[in-house]
Enzyme design. Structure first.
Site, PDB file in Angstrom:
ATOM      1  N   TRP A  12       0.990  -1.198   0.253  1.00  0.00           N
ATOM      2  CA  TRP A  12       0.136  -0.208  -0.230  1.00  0.00           C
ATOM      3  C   TRP A  12       1.120   0.915   0.257  1.00  0.00           C
ATOM      4  O   TRP A  12       0.451   2.292  -1.219  1.00  0.00           O
ATOM      5  CB  TRP A  12      -0.370  -0.051   1.534  1.00  0.00           C
ATOM      6  CG  TRP A  12      -2.151   0.858   1.253  1.00  0.00           C
ATOM      7  CD1 TRP A  12      -2.759   1.197   2.387  1.00  0.00           C
ATOM      8  CD2 TRP A  12      -2.792   1.347   0.104  1.00  0.00           C
ATOM      9  NE1 TRP A  12      -3.716   3.144   1.862  1.00  0.00           N
ATOM     10  CE2 TRP A  12      -3.678   2.370   0.590  1.00  0.00           C
ATOM     11  CE3 TRP A  12      -2.938   1.091  -1.119  1.00  0.00           C
ATOM     12  CZ2 TRP A  12      -5.079   2.924   0.229  1.00  0.00           C
ATOM     13  CZ3 TRP A  12      -3.767   2.042  -2.063  1.00  0.00           C
ATOM     14  CH2 TRP A  12      -4.468   3.213  -1.491  1.00  0.00           C
ATOM     15  N   LYS A 104      -6.193   0.570   8.706  1.00  0.00           N
ATOM     16  CA  LYS A 104      -7.349   0.211   9.277  1.00  0.00           C
ATOM     17  C   LYS A 104      -7.092  -0.841  10.047  1.00  0.00           C
ATOM     18  O   LYS A 104      -6.589  -2.276  10.276  1.00  0.00           O
ATOM     19  CB  LYS A 104      -7.395  -0.877   7.937  1.00  0.00           C
ATOM     20  CG  LYS A 104      -7.572   0.632   6.871  1.00  0.00           C
ATOM     21  CD  LYS A 104      -8.768   0.347   5.919  1.00  0.00           C
ATOM     22  CE  LYS A 104      -8.565   0.552   4.234  1.00  0.00           C
ATOM     23  NZ  LYS A 104      -9.705   0.542   2.917  1.00  0.00           N
ATOM     24  N   LYS A 187     -14.427  -4.403   8.313  1.00  0.00           N
ATOM     25  CA  LYS A 187     -14.845  -4.877   6.938  1.00  0.00           C
ATOM     26  C   LYS A 187     -14.317  -5.960   6.674  1.00  0.00           C
ATOM     27  O   LYS A 187     -13.785  -7.426   6.164  1.00  0.00           O
ATOM     28  CB  LYS A 187     -15.003  -4.324   6.369  1.00  0.00           C
ATOM     29  CG  LYS A 187     -13.744  -2.887   5.765  1.00  0.00           C
ATOM     30  CD  LYS A 187     -12.022  -4.005   4.895  1.00  0.00           C
ATOM     31  CE  LYS A 187     -10.674  -3.208   4.905  1.00  0.00           C
ATOM     32  NZ  LYS A 187     -10.327  -3.614   4.150  1.00  0.00           N
ATOM     33  N   SER A 250      -7.747  -9.822  -1.854  1.00  0.00           N
ATOM     34  CA  SER A 250      -8.194  -9.432   0.259  1.00  0.00           C
ATOM     35  C   SER A 250      -6.949 -10.502   1.009  1.00  0.00           C
ATOM     36  O   SER A 250      -6.861 -11.987   0.695  1.00  0.00           O
ATOM     37  CB  SER A 250      -9.255  -9.459   0.342  1.00  0.00           C
ATOM     38  OG  SER A 250      -8.987  -9.778   1.538  1.00  0.00           O
ATOM     39  N   ASN A 252      -7.332 -11.147   4.251  1.00  0.00           N
ATOM     40  CA  ASN A 252      -7.945 -11.344   4.995  1.00  0.00           C
ATOM     41  C   ASN A 252      -8.812 -12.224   4.419  1.00  0.00           C
ATOM     42  O   ASN A 252      -9.329 -13.475   5.448  1.00  0.00           O
ATOM     43  CB  ASN A 252      -8.970  -9.873   5.167  1.00  0.00           C
ATOM     44  CG  ASN A 252      -8.379  -8.846   5.989  1.00  0.00           C
ATOM     45  OD1 ASN A 252      -8.149  -9.305   7.810  1.00  0.00           O
ATOM     46  ND2 ASN A 252      -7.832  -8.081   5.298  1.00  0.00           N
TER      47      ASN A 252
END
Length: 327
Positions: A12, A104, A187, A250, A252
């Site tokens: 990121w 996050k 999320k 993702s 996660n």
């Protein structure tokens, strides 16, 4: 042209550095690890994180945090567990202006939002959180993306909007920093549950129900903590939830998939790497107790991740809860 330092050279951080540079800014990428800096200086890429993405030669790469002096904005793009220590080090060189957080999650020991953590270490700075459905793999390749800059200071959010907006990165503003940060953290927990569904071989019906009811839980907790309900119907709510629950990018979701298919939580973490939702699940469960809010999906995720509960048993528990109205 703005002067920007990105603290954190993960996927990121690299993606934001490239995006900011392509928008004609003076960009420096910082890492605390000399070996990582040496590798990036030599290869200008990290094939493990962003395969085929090359850092332009004009982006400076360093371990020297003093480069933040004179920044228009400084971006913290580290794992949530490192945000406080990085902010504390940043205070040695900068304790004013705009600091942007793109991590996050929460701080585990205090249950605080990361913006609060940064503000404690940098009391004279204005914190802006940048969040939304934005996988690094796509931002780095200039695939059109929309995100939100949020702060208690609308003017600061607008400054970040002006500096970071480009033809491929559309930035909206918000002053609901509680709702935006909560959505960005929770999320990830729901995305782990979506991965459970994939690992168990469940269907689209299951995942659609999970996403919808997961959003209801995010909203319920958010409103109880002072967030605006409408924030969860926007980019940092349903938008980020959908992309994290369904995308191959993702971590996660991949982690949840492995656990759902029978791999132990410990081994799945070792295989995937940093999984923010793993840490957020424990904190979200504690917040649900603190605010007396019912979060069945998050409670079951916590039980699987921290109490060794079988995933298929959690599915049965959710499906066999007492009947009720949807609203």
């Amino acid at each position: 042209m703005a002067k920007i330092t990105v603290l954190g050279s993960g996927g990121w951080g690299m993606a934001l550095a490239i995006s900011a540079f392509n928008n004609r800014n003076d960009v420096t990428l910082w890492s605390p690890f000399q070996q990582e800096v040496d590798m990036l200086l030599e290869k200008r890429t990290n094939e493990k994180l962003l395969r085929g993405v090359v850092l332009p030669n004009e982006i400076n790469i360093t371990t020297d945090m003093s480069v933040v002096k004179g920044d228009n904005i400084t971006i913290i793009a580290t794992p949530s567990t490192a945000v406080r220590s990085v902010a504390r080090d940043l205070a040695k060189y900068k304790n004013e202006g705009i600091v942007v957080n793109v991590s996050k999650g929460f701080e585990a020991s205090t249950l605080k939002f990361l913006s609060e953590v940064i503000s404690e270490e940098l009391p004279n700075a204005t914190v802006v959180a940048l969040s939304g459905p934005s996988h690094a793999e796509e931002v780095a390749r200039n695939i059109p993306t929309s995100i939100v800059a949020t702060s208690s200071s609308l003017i600061s959010a607008q400054v970040v909007q002006d500096i970071m907006s480009s033809e491929t990165l559309r930035v909206y503003t918000s002053t609901d920093i509680t709702g935006v940060e909560l959505g960005g953290a929770l999320k990830n927990v729901i995305a782990i549950a979506a991965g459970f569904c994939d690992g168990l071989g469940l269907g689209d019906n299951t995942k659609a129900a999970l996403i919808t009811r997961g959003l209801a839980e995010m909203t319920r907790l958010g409103v109880s903590m002072g967030a605006k309900e409408y924030t969860f119907s926007g980019l940092t709510g349903i938008g980020d939830l959908v992309v994290t629950c369904t995308s191959r990018h993702s971590r996660n979701n991949r982690f949840g998939n492995k656990v759902g298919s029978g791999i132990s939580v410990k081994n799945a973490l070792a295989e995937v790497g940093t999984v923010e939702g793993y840490y957020a699940a424990e904190i979200a469960y504690k917040l649900s107790q603190k605010y007396s809010v019912e979060l069945p999906i998050i409670r079951e995720c916590y039980a699987v991740l921290y109490e060794d509960k079988p995933v298929n048993q959690s599915v049965k528990n959710l499906m066999n809860r007492p009947s009720r109205s949807e609203h």
